[in-house]
Design a protein around this motif. Structure first.
Motif, PDB file in Angstrom:
ATOM      1  N   LYS A   1      -3.844  -9.286  -0.213  1.00 58.33           N
ATOM      2  CA  LYS A   1      -2.431  -9.271   0.151  1.00 58.33           C
ATOM      3  C   LYS A   1      -1.741  -8.154  -0.613  1.00 58.33           C
ATOM      4  N   GLN A   2      -0.578  -7.792  -0.142  1.00 57.40           N
ATOM      5  CA  GLN A   2       0.229  -6.819  -0.870  1.00 57.40           C
ATOM      6  C   GLN A   2       0.938  -7.574  -1.984  1.00 57.40           C
ATOM      7  N   ALA A   3       0.770  -7.105  -3.204  1.00 57.43           N
ATOM      8  CA  ALA A   3       1.371  -7.785  -4.354  1.00 57.43           C
ATOM      9  C   ALA A   3       2.372  -6.854  -5.024  1.00 57.43           C
ATOM     10  N   ASN A   4       3.511  -7.377  -5.345  1.00 52.92           N
ATOM     11  CA  ASN A   4       4.525  -6.630  -6.079  1.00 52.92           C
ATOM     12  C   ASN A   4       4.483  -7.063  -7.534  1.00 52.92           C
ATOM     13  N   MET A   5       4.598  -6.115  -8.433  1.00 55.86           N
ATOM     14  CA  MET A   5       4.545  -6.420  -9.862  1.00 55.86           C
ATOM     15  C   MET A   5       5.865  -5.991 -10.497  1.00 55.86           C
ATOM     16  N   TRP A   6       6.411  -6.856 -11.319  1.00 52.41           N
ATOM     17  CA  TRP A   6       7.612  -6.533 -12.068  1.00 52.41           C
ATOM     18  C   TRP A   6       7.209  -6.571 -13.540  1.00 52.41           C
TER      19      TRP A   6
END
Length: 88
Positions: free
Chosen positions: A77-82
């Motif tokens: 999946k596309q994962a966003n990281m902060w």
């Protein structure tokens, strides 16, 4: 007076939440491994549970030059990281 009471309650809640969160985050441990890639050795920490991925590298002040962290999301999946509170 009512506004002062509301502000004091909010501040107490923030302090309590911060202390509770800090204790919780200290409890998370990562699996560790040594990986060889192109004749280079890398020490990795493996974040596979939700708690481990949520903590990630938060509150770390440093990391060795041959170290890293791998994140396993258990599915493609596309994962966003902060990078919140990542000090390094």
């Amino acid at each position: 007076m009512s506004k002062l009471i509301n502000v004091m309650f909010y501040l107490q809640l923030c302090v309590f939440s911060t202390v509770l969160f800090a204790q919780y985050m200290d409890a998370v441990e990562f699996d560790q491994a040594t990986v060889s890639v192109n004749a280079k050795t890398i020490k990795v920490e493996y974040a596979q549970s939700f708690e481990q991925r949520a903590q990630g590298l938060m509150y770390r002040e440093s990391m060795c030059g041959q170290c890293g962290m791998l994140f396993n999301f258990k599915q493609i999946k596309q994962a966003n990281m902060w990078m919140k509170n990542t000090l390094m």
